[in-house]
Design a protein around this motif. Structure first.
Motif, PDB file in Angstrom:
ATOM      1  N   VAL A 127       0.835  -1.208   0.000  1.00 40.02           N
ATOM      2  CA  VAL A 127       0.000   0.000   0.000  1.00 40.02           C
ATOM      3  C   VAL A 127       0.868   1.255   0.000  1.00 40.02           C
ATOM      4  CG1 VAL A 127      -1.572   1.360   1.436  1.00 40.02           C
ATOM      5  CG2 VAL A 127      -2.033  -1.061   1.010  1.00 40.02           C
ATOM      6  N   ASP A 128       1.908   1.267   0.811  1.00 43.89           N
ATOM      7  CA  ASP A 128       2.820   2.417   0.819  1.00 43.89           C
ATOM      8  C   ASP A 128       3.437   2.627  -0.562  1.00 43.89           C
ATOM      9  OD1 ASP A 128       2.304   2.814   3.482  1.00 43.89           O
ATOM     10  OD2 ASP A 128       4.229   2.073   4.205  1.00 43.89           O
ATOM     11  N   ALA A 129       3.750   1.531  -1.237  1.00 38.70           N
ATOM     12  CA  ALA A 129       4.318   1.637  -2.582  1.00 38.70           C
ATOM     13  C   ALA A 129       3.310   2.247  -3.552  1.00 38.70           C
ATOM     14  CB  ALA A 129       4.763   0.256  -3.069  1.00 38.70           C
ATOM     15  N   LEU A 130       2.076   1.764  -3.511  1.00 43.57           N
ATOM     16  CA  LEU A 130       1.043   2.301  -4.400  1.00 43.57           C
ATOM     17  C   LEU A 130       0.768   3.768  -4.095  1.00 43.57           C
ATOM     18  CD1 LEU A 130      -1.325  -0.781  -4.350  1.00 43.57           C
ATOM     19  CD2 LEU A 130      -0.187   0.132  -6.385  1.00 43.57           C
ATOM     20  N   ASP A 131       0.753   4.120  -2.813  1.00 44.17           N
ATOM     21  CA  ASP A 131       0.545   5.518  -2.417  1.00 44.17           C
ATOM     22  C   ASP A 131       1.686   6.393  -2.935  1.00 44.17           C
ATOM     23  OD1 ASP A 131      -0.549   7.730  -1.208  1.00 44.17           O
ATOM     24  OD2 ASP A 131       0.021   7.170   0.826  1.00 44.17           O
ATOM     25  N   THR A 132       2.903   5.881  -2.857  1.00 48.62           N
ATOM     26  CA  THR A 132       4.069   6.620  -3.354  1.00 48.62           C
ATOM     27  C   THR A 132       3.979   6.824  -4.867  1.00 48.62           C
ATOM     28  OG1 THR A 132       5.452   5.710  -1.579  1.00 48.62           O
ATOM     29  CG2 THR A 132       6.590   6.614  -3.508  1.00 48.62           C
ATOM     30  N   VAL A 133       3.604   5.777  -5.596  1.00 44.01           N
ATOM     31  CA  VAL A 133       3.456   5.888  -7.045  1.00 44.01           C
ATOM     32  C   VAL A 133       2.326   6.852  -7.395  1.00 44.01           C
ATOM     33  CG1 VAL A 133       2.795   4.622  -9.131  1.00 44.01           C
ATOM     34  CG2 VAL A 133       4.447   3.628  -7.528  1.00 44.01           C
ATOM     35  N   LEU A 134       1.234   6.781  -6.647  1.00 45.98           N
ATOM     36  CA  LEU A 134       0.105   7.682  -6.896  1.00 45.98           C
ATOM     37  C   LEU A 134       0.536   9.138  -6.809  1.00 45.98           C
ATOM     38  CD1 LEU A 134      -2.993   8.212  -7.199  1.00 45.98           C
ATOM     39  CD2 LEU A 134      -3.125   8.063  -4.689  1.00 45.98           C
ATOM     40  N   HIS A 135       1.363   9.474  -5.840  1.00 43.69           N
ATOM     41  CA  HIS A 135       1.726  10.871  -5.609  1.00 43.69           C
ATOM     42  C   HIS A 135       2.993  11.320  -6.342  1.00 43.69           C
ATOM     43  CE1 HIS A 135      -1.180  10.403  -2.295  1.00 43.69           C
ATOM     44  NE2 HIS A 135      -1.335  11.710  -2.430  1.00 43.69           N
ATOM     45  N   PHE A 136       3.887  10.374  -6.638  1.00 40.55           N
ATOM     46  CA  PHE A 136       5.173  10.781  -7.208  1.00 40.55           C
ATOM     47  C   PHE A 136       5.570  10.037  -8.481  1.00 40.55           C
ATOM     48  CE2 PHE A 136       5.562  11.340  -2.516  1.00 40.55           C
ATOM     49  CZ  PHE A 136       5.581  12.727  -2.498  1.00 40.55           C
ATOM     50  N   GLY A 137       4.792   9.017  -8.875  1.00 40.54           N
ATOM     51  CA  GLY A 137       5.155   8.237 -10.051  1.00 40.54           C
ATOM     52  C   GLY A 137       5.050   9.030 -11.335  1.00 40.54           C
ATOM     53  N   ASP A 138       5.902   8.707 -12.283  1.00 38.72           N
ATOM     54  CA  ASP A 138       5.916   9.385 -13.579  1.00 38.72           C
ATOM     55  C   ASP A 138       5.000   8.673 -14.567  1.00 38.72           C
ATOM     56  OD1 ASP A 138       7.799  11.319 -12.813  1.00 38.72           O
ATOM     57  OD2 ASP A 138       9.464   9.950 -13.219  1.00 38.72           O
ATOM     58  N   VAL A 139       4.181   9.430 -15.248  1.00 37.60           N
ATOM     59  CA  VAL A 139       3.306   8.877 -16.281  1.00 37.60           C
ATOM     60  C   VAL A 139       4.134   8.176 -17.342  1.00 37.60           C
ATOM     61  CG1 VAL A 139       1.766   9.525 -18.181  1.00 37.60           C
ATOM     62  CG2 VAL A 139       1.418  10.489 -15.902  1.00 37.60           C
ATOM     63  N   GLY A 140       3.660   7.014 -17.787  1.00 39.06           N
ATOM     64  CA  GLY A 140       4.374   6.240 -18.791  1.00 39.06           C
ATOM     65  C   GLY A 140       5.430   5.312 -18.231  1.00 39.06           C
ATOM     66  N   GLN A 141       5.598   5.340 -16.913  1.00 39.99           N
ATOM     67  CA  GLN A 141       6.645   4.546 -16.274  1.00 39.99           C
ATOM     68  C   GLN A 141       6.085   3.234 -15.739  1.00 39.99           C
ATOM     69  OE1 GLN A 141       9.743   3.718 -16.381  1.00 39.99           O
ATOM     70  NE2 GLN A 141      10.442   5.783 -15.807  1.00 39.99           N
ATOM     71  N   ILE A 142       6.960   2.266 -15.530  1.00 42.73           N
ATOM     72  CA  ILE A 142       6.644   0.993 -14.887  1.00 42.73           C
ATOM     73  C   ILE A 142       7.473   0.912 -13.614  1.00 42.73           C
ATOM     74  CG2 ILE A 142       6.686  -1.528 -15.099  1.00 42.73           C
ATOM     75  CD1 ILE A 142       6.644  -1.104 -18.165  1.00 42.73           C
ATOM     76  N   TYR A 143       6.841   0.467 -12.526  1.00 48.45           N
ATOM     77  CA  TYR A 143       7.535   0.339 -11.247  1.00 48.45           C
ATOM     78  C   TYR A 143       7.352  -1.072 -10.680  1.00 48.45           C
ATOM     79  CZ  TYR A 143       7.735   5.448 -11.306  1.00 48.45           C
ATOM     80  OH  TYR A 143       7.967   6.758 -11.648  1.00 48.45           O
ATOM     81  N   ASN A 144       8.472  -1.736 -10.422  1.00 48.00           N
ATOM     82  CA  ASN A 144       8.425  -3.002  -9.694  1.00 48.00           C
ATOM     83  C   ASN A 144       8.244  -2.724  -8.208  1.00 48.00           C
ATOM     84  OD1 ASN A 144       8.853  -4.628 -11.945  1.00 48.00           O
ATOM     85  ND2 ASN A 144      11.081  -4.686 -11.671  1.00 48.00           N
TER      86      ASN A 144
END
Length: 371
Positions: A250-267
């Motif tokens: 959940v912390d990872a998803l929250d981090t991606v939601l707020h700081f992830g770059d569009v078009g990117q993939i995150y493991n």
């Protein structure tokens, strides 16, 4: 009442909390009454009262109203809508009614063993076609963010013990479930490329913790042992998997939601890697069984038609956004054991078919009970 069990359970969610992000107001979480997604909707609704959180779920066998009971009763910014991601009319309606600007797509059929059965095409219908429907409806609604939840299984088997795959690795799924998720990934990427949709893909390793339906290995083994049953282990039990606590996911998803770059993939992954057999032994030890008696509680069964020896992903890109694993496996597994010992099958009702009728590794020809 069984549907009020959540009142007796600890409240589980993540730990992160960030400043409000521009463009995020009304968040739809598909599959939000399931395992990981229910952790997420609780987290978002409680941590971010300025966001409206809409749980959109078809309520199949592995979803539970108990999973979202707390936020239903206590969070005015949370709404539940029963709906199916494969139904264009239902998806369009919920996006319009709640003016959804952000989608976190987590609805999926996810149990690999069931995907080998006679109803394996359902995985294609829900995971691939359902994603396509949601993408097309989201495009029409002009959403500002679309996070697609995938799995490390799309990469296929990792043959070397010292290798962890980056997001650039080719997709080489080896089972029907993983293939359906890889197809969904390809669709998401195509919509990003073709329509410039604001899509982010996340790929997660095995997640464990309270609230997971007892068909996956950790809750199933705990429930079996707690009910006096044996652990049924595929093949020789040497296949390894990496495990991530639901709160860290959940912390990872929250981090991606707020700081992830569009078009990117995150493991999203850890290095907590265990073989199925060693996991079984760890659970036996934590449940007070002496090592000399382990063989009384373990039975080896026929393997899957194909069983990847190992999955391993590198989460460095996610770590660069500030995410860190916080839960040690030894502690997380104890929290999980304690929860299942207290609530067990009561959370979902009668699980006799799951826990006794068709042990892990015994595939039923019609696919209904491929545990």
């Amino acid at each position: 009442m069984r549907d009020a069990l959540w009142k007796d359970s600890p409240l589980f969610m993540g730990t992160t909390k960030f400043e409000k992000a521009a463009g995020i107001n009304n968040i739809l979480v598909s599959g939000g009454a399931g395992f990981i997604a229910s952790w997420l909707v609780r987290h978002l609704a409680i941590q971010y009262p300025h966001y409206n959180v809409i749980c959109f779920d078809a309520m199949d066998y592995c979803a539970s109203i108990n999973n979202i009971g707390y936020v239903l009763d206590n969070c005015t910014n949370f709404k539940f809508v029963k709906g199916d991601v494969t139904k264009t009319v239902e998806v369009t309606a919920v996006l319009k009614e709640y003016a959804i600007d952000t989608i976190i797509h987590m609805a999926a059929l996810s149990h690999v063993d069931r995907s080998f059965g006679g109803q394996s095409s359902e995985f294609t219908a829900v995971n691939a076609y359902g994603t396509h429907v949601l993408l097309e409806c989201a495009r029409a609604a002009n959403v500002s963010r679309f996070i697609h939840m995938s799995t490390d299984e799309v990469y296929g088997e990792v043959n070397h013990d010292d290798v962890a795959l980056l997001e650039s690795a080719i997709l080489a799924p080896t089972n029907p479930y993983a293939a359906s998720k890889a197809a969904a990934d390809m669709l998401a990427n195509a919509y990003y490329k073709s329509y410039k949709m604001p899509i982010i893909i996340v790929r997660c390793n095995n997640v464990y913790g309270p609230h997971q339906f007892p068909e996956k290995i950790i809750p199933k083994f705990i429930c079996l042992l707690d009910n006096g049953g044996k652990c049924f282990v595929h093949g020789d039990g040497k296949n390894t998997r990496r495990y991530l606590y639901a709160g860290d996911a959940v912390d990872a998803l929250d981090t991606v939601l707020h700081f992830g770059d569009v078009g990117q993939i995150y493991n999203i992954g850890t290095t907590d890697e265990l073989s199925n057999l060693n996991l079984c032994k760890m659970l036996l030890q934590k449940l007070g069984v002496e090592e000399k008696d382990y063989n009384k509680w373990i039975e080896f069964t026929g393997d899957r038609p194909f069983n990847d020896q190992r999955y391993a992903i590198d989460a460095s890109r996610l770590s660069s956004l500030g995410w860190v694993q916080k839960m040690e496996f030894e502690y997380g597994i104890q929290i999980t054991i304690d929860w299942y010992q207290k609530f067990g099958s009561a959370w979902w009702g009668d699980l006799s078919d799951i826990l006794t009728a068709f042990p892990v590794g015994h595939l039923h020809v019609n696919g209904v009970h491929n545990i």
